[in-house]
Enzyme design. Structure first.
Site, PDB file in Angstrom:
ATOM      1  CG  HIS A  43      -2.119   0.890   1.502  1.00  0.00           C
ATOM      2  ND1 HIS A  43      -1.818   2.125  -0.454  1.00  0.00           N
ATOM      3  CD2 HIS A  43      -3.240   0.589   1.304  1.00  0.00           C
ATOM      4  CE1 HIS A  43      -3.505   2.435   0.010  1.00  0.00           C
ATOM      5  NE2 HIS A  43      -4.040   2.162   1.466  1.00  0.00           N
TER       6      HIS A  43
ATOM      7  CG  ASP B 242     -10.415  -1.560 -24.438  1.00  0.00           C
ATOM      8  OD1 ASP B 242     -10.932  -2.880 -23.922  1.00  0.00           O
ATOM      9  OD2 ASP B 242     -10.868  -1.157 -25.258  1.00  0.00           O
TER      10      ASP B 242
END
Length: 468
Positions: free
Chosen positions: A164, A404
């Site tokens: 993180h 995509d």
């Protein structure tokens, strides 16, 4: 990602290892806290097509290997990403764990439902030996960014994971957007990253011009100690349960209608509410359903600071691949949250608008700096020592659901290829009682995942069934 010299030294000694004299980029101030060092984030995208794993690996490696995109110096013997490919010679539906992963095609039509449990697919998607905390990276030659691809005859699961301290959700968006550019052969369109070798937020919080809106209502050191004594076991040691909730598009429309009617009845007109305001208001009431009426409650939300800092610290045009978060909190009693969906959503919106200004961000992190020892700059808790505290992170603007990857298909695709499901799995330390809105899919449904102390999801499920 670069680690501070102290991290390398201390964890290297713990592991019996000595760090090589590599180029070390200083860890930015707001990345350098014990919470972020203790969490690995897994962003999981499921595609109902066969994708080429080598294209996915090589394109991500090329992106992270670019100047200013590097988070740690590496060579041919030290790859840019940790990579794993697992292949199952069967359809996804025939695999015991993969078959339990929900998708947008099987989403509920009219009312929200709990549709899965990330624990069922976490080992498949993340691996049994996936990294968890900073100790799993420092001194072990493990790149801080990882890619795991799981292939089936009809499906591909992609898991990009990172410690993180590397990134928040909006940094993930920049990584995904530019990963797609590499896949599509458009590397000349990739911008340099700002803050690669210096910290643009190094003075944030040092120059407050006003007090934070909730100053005086934060937990004192004694209040924090009392809160920790009351909740420490469930936060740090108690077992957690995870669930995945799907909120159908048709229900969102009804939710908005209800909230706006509530506000009209209060004489409030032309108020702007986002879908996030509605989701957080509606679900928080479910999350508090097990509490007595007068129980103090706090609803905290993480917010990106990037837009507010555009005019001075983070100029537009270059992505900031790091953590860039501030927080807003609404303090109520459980009974007060039940009075009106619209009014609660309005208060949440007002909190975001108020606490997200440049001046309030400066004021908030001025408080954060004063309370940074010994864990580093971590979120401040507001409310009462006996409160029930829940937190939210919304990934909708990251648009993970709209990534995509048609350029990685084994068969040529003319139309965009979006994930049929997105999941967020957090390893290391789990949210104490927290929720991630992972986004809105291509059919308009929202997805929410949550980590709760054992037993609390049962109350939510009971309420959902009662209202169907």
């Amino acid at each position: 990602m670069a680690f501070s010299a102290s991290d390398i030294a201390s964890h290297g000694q713990e592991l019996g290892l000595v760090a090589e004299p590599d180029l070390v980029i200083p860890l930015h101030y707001f990345d350098n806290n014990r919470v972020f060092k203790s969490i690995t984030v897994h962003a999981i995208m499921v595609y109902d097509e066969v994708l080429n794993p080598d294209k996915l690996r090589s394109s991500l490696s090329r992106l992270i290997g670019r100047d200013t995109w590097q988070k740690l110096a590496f060579s041919a013997n030290r790859p840019a990403i940790a990579y794993t490919h697992v292949c199952h010679n069967m359809p996804k539906a025939n695999h015991p764990a993969a078959s339990r992963i929900p998708n947008s095609n099987s989403a509920p039509l009219n009312y929200p439902e709990i549709v899965g449990n990330a624990e069922d697919w976490s080992e498949l998607c993340c691996g049994a030996d996936s990294p968890r905390t900073i100790s799993d990276y420092v001194g072990l030659e493990r790149p801080v960014t990882g890619l795991r691809v799981v292939s089936f005859k009809d499906t591909t699961i992609i898991n990009i994971h990172w410690l993180h301290i590397v990134a928040d959700a909006m940094a993930l968006k920049a990584i995904l957007d530019n990963w797609v550019l590499v896949l599509e052969g458009r590397e000349t369109d990739i911008p340099p990253v700002q803050g690669f070798d210096e910290d643009p937020l190094r003075e944030l919080g040092l120059h407050p011009s006003e007090a934070f809106d909730l100053a005086g209502r934060e937990l004192s050191k004694w209040g924090t100690a009392s809160y920790a004594l009351r909740n420490g076991h469930s936060i740090a040691l108690g077992s957690k349960e995870t669930r995945t909730l799907c909120i159908p598009a048709s229900f969102m429309a009804k939710l908005r209608e209800t909230a706006m009617q509530d506000l009209r009845e209060e004489g409030k007109q032309d108020l702007f509410l986002t879908d996030n305001d509605l989701i957080v208001a509606w679900f928080s009431r479910l999350a508090f359903s097990h509490l007595p009426p007068e129980k103090p409650v706090t609803i905290m939300q993480a917010m990106s600071m990037r837009r507010a800092l555009e005019n001075d610290l983070l100029p537009v045009g270059k992505p900031y691949i790091s953590n860039c978060l501030t927080f807003t909190s609404v303090l109520k009693t459980k009974k007060e949250t039940e009075s009106s969906l619209g009014l609660l959503a309005k208060e949440l919106r007002q909190g975001i608008n108020k606490h997200g200004t440049r001046e309030q961000i400066e004021a908030y992190w001025s408080m954060g700096r004063r309370n940074a020892w010994p864990l580093g700059p971590i979120p401040i808790l507001f409310g009462k020592a006996n409160m029930h505290h829940i937190g939210y992170s919304n990934w909708t603007k990251a648009k993970v659901n709209m990534t995509d990857f048609s350029a990685a298909c084994e068969t040529k695709k003319e139309a965009p290829l979006y994930p049929s499901f997105v999941s967020q799995i957090q390893s290391g330390i789990a949210y104490p009682d927290g929720f991630v809105v992972t986004g809105q899919d291509s059919q308009g449904n929202y997805w929410l995942e949550g980590y709760r102390p054992a037993g609390l999801w049962a109350h939510v499920e009971k309420q959902l069934k009662a209202n169907m």
